[in-house]
Design a protein around this motif. Structure first.
Motif, mmCIF file in Angstrom:
data_model
loop_
_atom_site.group_PDB
_atom_site.id
_atom_site.type_symbol
_atom_site.label_atom_id
_atom_site.label_comp_id
_atom_site.label_asym_id
_atom_site.label_seq_id
_atom_site.Cartn_x
_atom_site.Cartn_y
_atom_site.Cartn_z
ATOM 1 N N THR A 1 19.731 -65.438 75.656
ATOM 2 C CA THR A 1 19.694 -64.700 74.273
ATOM 3 C C THR A 1 18.547 -65.117 73.509
ATOM 4 N N SER B 1 9.074 -67.099 74.219
ATOM 5 C CA SER B 1 9.894 -66.300 73.685
ATOM 6 C C SER B 1 10.386 -65.064 74.575
ATOM 7 N N SER C 1 17.903 -68.354 72.477
ATOM 8 C CA SER C 1 18.388 -69.452 71.409
ATOM 9 C C SER C 1 18.010 -70.412 72.000
#
Length: 124
Positions: free
Chosen positions: A54, A71, A56
């Protein structure tokens, strides 16, 4: 099968920045943990950064922590490595890798798919 293609490498002066990109062919890209590794001439391939499915959770090697940022954009099947404050010792072939798992890893043997690499050269 996942095909990974890196781009964005090049020649940059020390202190400069580069952003590497990796595009994945899989329609289930969001199910893969992604990582960046690098290999300098005459050396083993080393872990650089990893990111959870995800986005995170991220982890970095001590040598790049605070300078590099990993990222991902699951809508575009892309993972990025923003590299700032580059040093000559960052010179290497940078690889993108994908892992079929829900946990991040810094071990290259735990990744299932690899790109061909993109060269980053930092001049002093």
């Amino acid at each position: 099968q996942v095909q990974l293609v890196e781009s964005g490498g090049g020649l940059v002066q020390a202190g400069g920045s580069l952003q590497l990109s990796c595009t994945a062919s899989s329609p289930t890209f969001s199910s893969y943990v992604m990582g960046w590794f690098r290999q300098a001439p005459g050396k083993e391939r080393d872990f650089v950064a990893t990111i959870s499915r995800t986005g995170s959770i991220t982890y970095y090697s001590d040598s790049v922590k605070g300078r590099f940022t990993i990222s991902r954009d699951n809508t575009k099947n892309m993972v990025y490595l923003q590299m700032n404050s580059l040093k000559p010792e960052d010179t290497a072939l940078y690889y993108c890798a994908a892992r079929r798992s829900d946990s991040t890893s810094r071990f290259e043997t735990e990744y299932d798919y690899w790109g061909q690499g993109t060269q980053v050269t930092v001049s002093s």
